[in-house]
Design an enzyme around this catalytic site. Sequence first.
Site, PDB file in Angstrom:
ATOM      1  CD  GLU A  25      32.801  41.065  43.028  1.00 14.04           C
ATOM      2  OE1 GLU A  25      32.535  42.203  43.465  1.00 14.04           O
ATOM      3  OE2 GLU A  25      33.233  40.870  41.886  1.00 14.04           O
ATOM      4  CE  LYS A 159      30.657  43.878  32.168  1.00 18.90           C
ATOM      5  NZ  LYS A 159      31.202  43.479  33.459  1.00 18.90           N
TER       6      LYS A 159
HETATM    7  N1  PSU Z   1      32.952  44.042  36.597  1.00 17.74           N
HETATM    8  C1  PSU Z   1      31.790  43.377  36.456  1.00 17.74           C
HETATM    9  N2  PSU Z   1      30.902  43.339  37.472  1.00 17.74           N
HETATM   10  C2  PSU Z   1      31.165  43.932  38.671  1.00 17.74           C
HETATM   11  C3  PSU Z   1      32.418  44.600  38.834  1.00 17.74           C
HETATM   12  C4  PSU Z   1      33.276  44.634  37.777  1.00 17.74           C
HETATM   13  O1  PSU Z   1      31.534  42.846  35.396  1.00 17.74           O
HETATM   14  O2  PSU Z   1      30.322  43.868  39.583  1.00 17.74           O
HETATM   15  C5  PSU Z   1      32.757  45.199  40.157  1.00 17.74           C
HETATM   16  C6  PSU Z   1      33.730  44.281  40.910  1.00 17.74           C
HETATM   17  O3  PSU Z   1      33.412  44.346  42.285  1.00 17.74           O
HETATM   18  C7  PSU Z   1      35.074  44.936  40.658  1.00 17.74           C
HETATM   19  C8  PSU Z   1      34.672  46.390  40.670  1.00 17.74           C
HETATM   20  O4  PSU Z   1      36.043  44.645  41.644  1.00 17.74           O
HETATM   21  O5  PSU Z   1      33.432  46.425  39.975  1.00 17.74           O
HETATM   22  C9  PSU Z   1      35.695  47.257  40.008  1.00 17.74           C
HETATM   23  O6  PSU Z   1      35.345  48.588  40.214  1.00 17.74           O
HETATM   24  P1  PSU Z   1      36.385  49.743  39.852  1.00 17.74           P
HETATM   25  O7  PSU Z   1      36.471  49.707  38.352  1.00 17.74           O
HETATM   26  O8  PSU Z   1      35.743  50.986  40.379  1.00 17.74           O
HETATM   27  O9  PSU Z   1      37.662  49.401  40.537  1.00 17.74           O
END
Ligand code: PSU
Length: 303
Positions: A25, A159
């Site tokens: 990604e 996390k």
């Molecule tokens: N968790 C991480 N690093 C990240 C992300 C999540 O430890 O970079 C990023 C990923 O791209 C994940 C996104 O798909 O955040 C999720 O965002 P949201 O919670 O807004 O859906």
Amino acid sequence: MTSMISYSTEVQQAMEDKKPIVALESTIISHGMPYPQNVETARVVEQIIRDNGAVPATIAIMDGKIKIGLSDEELEVLGNSPGVSKVSRRDIGQLIATKKIGATTVAATMICAELAGIRVFATGGIGGVHRGAETTMDISADLEELSNTGVAVVCAGAKSILDIGLTLEYLETKGVPVIGYQTDDMPAFYTRSSGFDLTFRSDDAAELAEVLKAKWDLGITGGAVIANPIPAEHALEDSFINGIITQAMTEANENGISGKEVTPFLLGKVKELTEGKSLVANIELVKHNAKVGAELAVAYNKL
Ligand code: PSU
Ligand code: MN
């Protein structure tokens, strides 16, 4: 549709040669880590995948196209320009039509990987059900995507900025397999264990590949989470990181952070409060996921 997808030479060649490919990604580059460590890590991760017998395909949206495989210059642009958007499922059409630069989240990367016929994707952590979601309704679109889209996501769990118990309940309801790779329990990103048991553990990539093949051959749609704990030597102390996460969440609330800004804000705060220790852990776990992702792609390719 094919006019909206563009492949790098390396990925195009790998497809012709039927080589194993691992999707990566780009939100982790644009919004998940600071410059220049983000771009350095992206390059190292790609090389780890090559060294383990597969071909990396970092995914982003640029020039009105989904790019499957990026050049060095494109990685630099994603990691070091102010206007890069964080793109999830809802945003893909908009980014293509407006020809702006978009970094794909887990959800959007899964969609693009499936369009390209790539079955394995490695990253850091997935989004999930946020703590307090019973009032904010903040649940990552990554979870719906895992339920719908046929790509296996190798990650270090979720996390503890998230409610890991509720995230697992959501995945169970949606029928998403969460498989512990060499662990019995859901990893919590910076730490190896969250205390939540998983229903299935597998210790080798060949078995993981067979599980995925059985599911997909039966026409059972959707993805899978391959939960791969951070290597022990890089794991952070539970009490240290949990205290910091609580503080980061308090600051997010005080600053009225909401919507797609929540995850990047929390990641940035945690890095600041750990004085960079979280960044080192983050880089190391992504590297480990890349290795396991490559092994899984190689094994799946043999079936
Ligand atoms: N968790 C991480 N690093 C990240 C992300 C999540 O430890 O970079 C990023 C990923 O791209 C994940 C996104 O798909 O955040 C999720 O965002 P949201 O919670 O807004 O859906
Ligand atoms: Mn959210």
